[in-house]
Design a protein around this motif. Structure first.
Motif, PDB file in Angstrom:
ATOM      1  N   ALA A 181      -5.742   1.237  -1.383  1.00  0.00           N
ATOM      2  CA  ALA A 181      -4.328   1.254  -1.007  1.00  0.00           C
ATOM      3  C   ALA A 181      -3.923  -0.058  -0.348  1.00  0.00           C
ATOM      4  N   ARG A 182      -2.735  -0.534  -0.721  1.00  0.00           N
ATOM      5  CA  ARG A 182      -2.144  -1.786  -0.247  1.00  0.00           C
ATOM      6  C   ARG A 182      -2.817  -3.019  -0.858  1.00  0.00           C
TER       7      ARG A 182
ATOM      8  N   ARG B  76      -0.077   3.604  -0.481  1.00  0.00           N
ATOM      9  CA  ARG B  76      -0.753   4.643   0.297  1.00  0.00           C
ATOM     10  C   ARG B  76      -1.758   5.382  -0.592  1.00  0.00           C
TER      11      ARG B  76
ATOM     12  N   ASP C 291      -8.171   4.929   0.505  1.00  0.00           N
ATOM     13  CA  ASP C 291      -8.140   4.111   1.718  1.00  0.00           C
ATOM     14  C   ASP C 291      -9.415   3.310   1.922  1.00  0.00           C
TER      15      ASP C 291
ATOM     16  N   TYR D 156       6.740   4.722  -0.793  1.00  0.00           N
ATOM     17  CA  TYR D 156       7.559   5.416   0.186  1.00  0.00           C
ATOM     18  C   TYR D 156       9.040   5.075   0.035  1.00  0.00           C
TER      19      TYR D 156
END
Length: 300
Positions: free
Chosen positions: A23-24, A110, A140, A79
């Motif tokens: 994520a990211r 996310r 994550d 988001y």
């Protein structure tokens, strides 16, 4: 003059799987579209988004309707409601007989296993000549386990119901609730194995899990990810064979864990056999997966 149909070939069939990304961070994949007619084609690549969200929300979502009905192709997004996928180039021209390479970028913000979108290849702004599904997963930490049926509730993606009967789905839900009540939450995966009898030479029921380690800029450690499956003696006693039961992975590596089942002599034939084991991954963090081995004997 002579009119001729516009024709092209896309290197992607029905699905382009972007795989797992931390994520990211970002992951990329390429595909090609080829002009197979004798004139220059003007193309555009349209990415489905939430532009029709209000209209779509008036329908009965697929996760509470029949699995035989249509499913939503737009899943988890950012988001801010923007797509987690982007395409370059999004439009252009392809000379007769030539090929255009396109790059898809997956940049999840996310953790979710259900990132999803749809790409439509449109010629001259009007004719849709090909449609394919984009999907990806974000985690994550740079390690993952894939396979079986995840025992979570992917409501956010409105994905199709699990490919099991309503009776089995009820058992899965019951198992999931029991796990939640037993202690701290762990990720759970259900493996279903069916041993077919009635054939002249029955073969073991087989399935597999994939364990992977991702190369990540956020986690630059070069240490291998180690995995261990506990409870092997009990699994062997119940007729399960698991290979390998433990191992290690370098960043960027994926290993397969093969699972097979032959019913032991005392195995009941009128109800499924259920055995649980804990799969532990040790990397930058320690993660545990509760693996539920559900096996049953079925007639050919």
């Amino acid at each position: 003059g002579q009119g001729m149909p516009a024709s092209m070939v896309c290197s992607v069939g029905e699905v382009l799987d972007m795989g797992y990304v931390v994520a990211r961070e970002k992951g990329t994949s390429t595909f090609q579209i080829q002009n197979t007619c004798m004139v220059t084609l003007k193309f555009s690549l349209q990415l489905d988004s939430f532009s029709s969200r209000d209209e779509d929300q008036q329908r009965i979502p697929s996760f509470i309707s029949s699995a035989l009905q249509g499913t939503e192709l737009v899943g988890t997004q950012h988001y801010n409601d923007l797509s987690a996928f982007s395409i370059f180039p999004s439009e252009g021209e392809i000379v007769a007989g030539k090929t255009q390479e396109c790059v898809v970028t997956f940049s999840p913000d996310r953790e979710s296993l259900y990132y999803s979108a749809c790409i439509r290849v449109v010629l001259f702004g009007k004719e849709v000549v090909h449609v394919f599904h984009l999907k990806g997963a974000a985690i994550d930490h740079p390690m993952f386990v894939e396979g079986g049926i995840p025992l979570d509730v992917p409501i956010e993606s409105l994905v199709e119901a699990l490919p099991v009967s309503l009776q089995e789905a009820g058992k899965v839900y019951f198992i999931h609730i029991c796990l939640e009540l037993q202690g701290p939450p762990v990720k759970s995966i259900l493996l279903v194995l069916e041993y077919v009898v009635g054939k002249s030479s029955p073969v073991p029921a087989k399935t597999e899990l994939k364990v992977g380690a991702i190369q990540s800029a956020q986690f630059p450690s070069k240490k291998p990810v180690k995995f261990t499956l506990d409870g092997l003696p009990l699994l062997r006693k119940k007729g399960f064979s698991v290979e390998p039961g433990k191992g290690s992975l370098k960043p960027g590596e994926v290993k397969r864990i093969g699972v097979s089942w032959v019913p032991p002599a005392d195995c009941p034939v009128d109800e499924p056999l259920l055995v649980t084991a804990l799969l532990t991954l040790q990397g930058v963090v320690k993660e545990s997966y509760q693996i539920l081995f559900m096996a049953k004997v079925v007639s050919a």
